[in-house]
Scaffold this active site. Structure first.
Site, PDB file in Angstrom:
ATOM      1  N   HIS A 186     -11.673  -7.796  17.899  1.00 39.91           N
ATOM      2  CA  HIS A 186     -10.533  -7.347  18.701  1.00 39.91           C
ATOM      3  C   HIS A 186     -10.181  -8.362  19.779  1.00 39.91           C
ATOM      4  O   HIS A 186      -9.040  -8.469  20.193  1.00 39.91           O
ATOM      5  CB  HIS A 186     -10.809  -5.964  19.288  1.00 39.91           C
ATOM      6  CG  HIS A 186     -10.474  -4.887  18.308  1.00 39.91           C
ATOM      7  ND1 HIS A 186     -11.205  -3.731  18.166  1.00 39.91           N
ATOM      8  CD2 HIS A 186      -9.482  -4.811  17.395  1.00 39.91           C
ATOM      9  CE1 HIS A 186     -10.681  -2.995  17.218  1.00 39.91           C
ATOM     10  NE2 HIS A 186      -9.632  -3.621  16.734  1.00 39.91           N
ATOM     11  N   GLU A 428       2.210 -10.296 -13.911  1.00 41.09           N
ATOM     12  CA  GLU A 428       1.061 -11.160 -13.645  1.00 41.09           C
ATOM     13  C   GLU A 428       0.232 -11.395 -14.902  1.00 41.09           C
ATOM     14  O   GLU A 428      -0.808 -12.025 -14.855  1.00 41.09           O
ATOM     15  CB  GLU A 428       0.211 -10.616 -12.488  1.00 41.09           C
ATOM     16  CG  GLU A 428       0.006  -9.125 -12.480  1.00 41.09           C
ATOM     17  CD  GLU A 428      -0.625  -8.588 -11.194  1.00 41.09           C
ATOM     18  OE1 GLU A 428      -1.003  -9.365 -10.308  1.00 41.09           O
ATOM     19  OE2 GLU A 428      -0.736  -7.356 -11.088  1.00 41.09           O
ATOM     20  N   ASP A 452      -2.556 -13.851 -10.047  1.00 43.06           N
ATOM     21  CA  ASP A 452      -3.119 -13.476 -11.337  1.00 43.06           C
ATOM     22  C   ASP A 452      -2.406 -14.175 -12.494  1.00 43.06           C
ATOM     23  O   ASP A 452      -3.042 -14.549 -13.473  1.00 43.06           O
ATOM     24  CB  ASP A 452      -3.050 -11.956 -11.525  1.00 43.06           C
ATOM     25  CG  ASP A 452      -4.208 -11.270 -10.810  1.00 43.06           C
ATOM     26  OD1 ASP A 452      -5.346 -11.750 -10.972  1.00 43.06           O
ATOM     27  OD2 ASP A 452      -3.976 -10.292 -10.088  1.00 43.06           O
ATOM     28  N   CYS A 499       5.302 -12.385  -5.148  1.00 41.73           N
ATOM     29  CA  CYS A 499       4.473 -11.918  -4.035  1.00 41.73           C
ATOM     30  C   CYS A 499       3.086 -12.555  -4.023  1.00 41.73           C
ATOM     31  O   CYS A 499       2.274 -12.254  -3.170  1.00 41.73           O
ATOM     32  CB  CYS A 499       4.369 -10.400  -4.022  1.00 41.73           C
ATOM     33  SG  CYS A 499       3.561  -9.736  -5.462  1.00 41.73           S
TER      34      CYS A 499
END
Ligand code: PEP
Ligand code: MG
Length: 563
Positions: A186, A428, A452, A499
């Protein structure tokens, strides 16, 4: 030169200030249960007050997302197990509250520190932050405040807590360096939000640097130089200027359209894994979510998330997008991602095995639960659904059969859902790319998963370092398959995006534009630099580049052409 883990980018040169937290000495002494229970109760109440103040001020200065960190700290503070175990030791051994608390806290921290998952491991520092706050209160000591410094400095500390980072004097902290910590702690997340350059996990930097030493560091590369020479200072100064220039340039892209010089719009979307990623999406002005990998909702837990839990998560994302579209991908588990509670079994070739849509079609209850949650969430804002690892038309037809049955079920129960949900598939697997002209008739959009698609087209395991040289984005066979998929989608007027990580690769963007891509989805940090590239391109020129590419036979030739 010392190297650590980059936590927040930026190049700084300045004078070191060592933060020496006083070692807390936790003595053990005999006391009564009543007295120690009351002391512990008071310390918890006062820590809660402090955390509420911090939560409020963080909410005002950094937004709700960062304020949630302190909400989580309040939850740790109120954790019944922490309290129960501490009180048990106080009662059993008739000892003081700080000794008992310290014992229990160390056990909790040790458990988290040995976890496999990086994110969970980093949560040990949140527990340390909260319990040390309690120990300081019990011992009536004050933590070093970083809110008021005398001049600009680079802070050097063994570790900084998220609370110390949130309350830093931003005008005077040029950056910070710590011995321990990771990229997802964090403290690191906070530093990125505050735009304070920082490097963590430097080992024993606190032993190597003295107060007042001159320090130069690059938060992006994780490199630190102690007492740099004039030549090194010039080097860091140049990097600093380049960083500022780039930041300024990219900042100018916010609010501009992702359009080519001849007016073609390419949607620039972000890939997300959890609702937390929306913050970066908005900061970088991404136009939509092009891939929400829902697997993360299913990981790091011992049972399947319920329909209600999933509904909450999808709703949070859809609402958080404030009208921007969200492509949510159904569960893509298997391959390198395993779930402890879903027995996939040992496989010789997990990437060619029981994975993604194959599991969902074999386990319809699991699949239906996710689709129902998505249908219900669709009333809150625009949402599209995408199915991973499609290899045939049969799979699309099987998915749509289940989809239509579920919609009927909801109609019968009068449960509302959007009637505008777009259904798409990931391309893919080569067998899907090759018949993409036919598949385009059955879905609303394609998104090409190049991670992929590369491994299946070139028969190269994406996890195997030995054959990494074959995992080559410039492979002309792979690029032709992408070209063919884009052409087939466009011929049927269907949206087609990319993507996988090839989407943000700078030299490939002109080629994709020339091929006719309609969307590119990438991690949010790449959006503005990609927009800058697109705004400098002419689609007609990019089309000529594609013509030239089609004549090439080797990856090196393709790379040289794009260069
Ligand atoms: C891809 O394969 O390109 C993709 C985006 O999916 P993932 O990386 O999640 O397999
Ligand atoms: Mg994939």
């Amino acid at each position: 030169m010392i190297k650590g883990t980059s936590a927040s980018p930026g190049v700084v040169i300045g004078s070191a200030l060592l933060i020496n937290e006083e070692e807390l000495v936790i003595l053990k002494f005999i006391s009564t249960f009543e007295l120690e229970e009351a002391r512990l109760g008071q310390a918890i109440a006062s820590a809660k007050l402090e955390l509420n103040v911090l939560r409020e001020s963080t909410h005002k200065t950094l937004g709700e997302d960062k304020a949630q960190i302190f909400e989580a700290h309040i939850m740790i503070l109120e954790d019944p197990e922490l309290l129960k175990q501490t009180l048990t030791i106080i009662r059993r051994e008739s000892v003081n509250a700080e000794f008992a608390l310290n014992t229990v806290a160390n056990q909790f921290i040790a458990v988290f520190e040995t976890m496999d998952d990086e994110y969970l491991r980093e949560r040990a520092s949140d527990i340390r932050d909260v319990t040390s706050r309690l120990l300081y209160t019990l011992l009536k000591k004050k933590k070093v405040s970083l809110g008021n410094l005398n001049g600009p400095v680079i802070l050097i500390a063994h570790d900084l807590t998220p609370s110390q980072t949130a309350s830093m004097d931003r005008a005077n902290v040029l950056g910070f360096l710590t011995d321990i910590g990771g990229k997802t702690s964090h403290t690191a997340i906070m530093a990125r939000t505050l735009e304070i350059p920082a490097i963590v996990g430097l080992g024993n930097i606190t032993q190597k640097i003295k107060d007042g030493d001159q320090i130069a560091f690059d938060g992006e590369t994780g490199e630190v130089t102690i007492n740099p020479t004039a030549e090194q200072i010039e080097f860091y100064n140049n990097r600093h200027n380049a960083f500022l220039e780039m930041k300024h340039e990219l900042g100018r892209m916010i609010g501009l359209e992702s359009k080519t010089l001849d007016g073609f719009h390419i949607e620039l979307a972000a890939n997300i894994g959890t609702p937390k990623d929306l913050d970066a999406l908005h900061r970088n002005d991404a136009e939509a979510v092009g891939l929400y990998r829902t697997e993360f909702l299913f990981m790091d837990r011992t049972s399947m998330p319920t329909e209600e839990e999933q509904y909450q998560a999808y709703t949070e994302v859809v609402l958080g997008l404030k009208g921007k579209n969200c492509i949510i991908r159904t569960l893509d588990i298997g391959g390198d991602k395993k779930l402890s509670y879903l027995n996939i079994g040992e496989e010789a070739n997990p990437f060619l095995g029981y994975r993604a849509i194959r599991i969902c079609l074999k386990e319809p209850e699991l699949f239906k639960t996710q689709l129902l949650a998505l249908l219900r969430a669709s009333v809150h804002g625009p949402l599209s659904i995408m199915f991973p690892m499609i290899s045939s038309l049969e799979e699309i037809l099987a998915v749509k059969k289940i989809w239509n049955e579920l919609k009927k079920e909801l109609d019968n129960k009068n449960v509302p859902y959007s009637h505008n949900i777009q259904l798409g598939i990931m391309i893919e697997i080569p067998s899907a790319a090759i018949i993409s002209d036919i598949l385009a008739d059955h879905v609303d959009f394609f998104s090409i998963g190049t991670n992929d698609l590369t491994q299946y087209t070139c028969a190269v395991d994406r996890m195997n370092e030995k054959i990494e040289y074959l995992y080559n984005p410039y492979n002309p066979g792979l690029l032709r398959l992408i070209h063919m998929t884009i052409k087939n989608a466009r011929a049927k007027n269907k949206m087609v995006g990319i993507c996988g990580s090839m989407a943000h690769q700078k030299d490939l963007v002109p080629l994709f534009v020339g091929m006719g891509i309609s969307e590119l989805s990438m991690s949010a940090m790449h959006v503005l630099s990609t927009r800058k590239i697109i705004r400098g391109l002419k689609k007609s020129e990019c089309e000529k580049l594609v013509e030239k590419f089609l004549k090439l036979g080797t990856a090196d030739e393709v790379k040289a052409l794009l260069n």
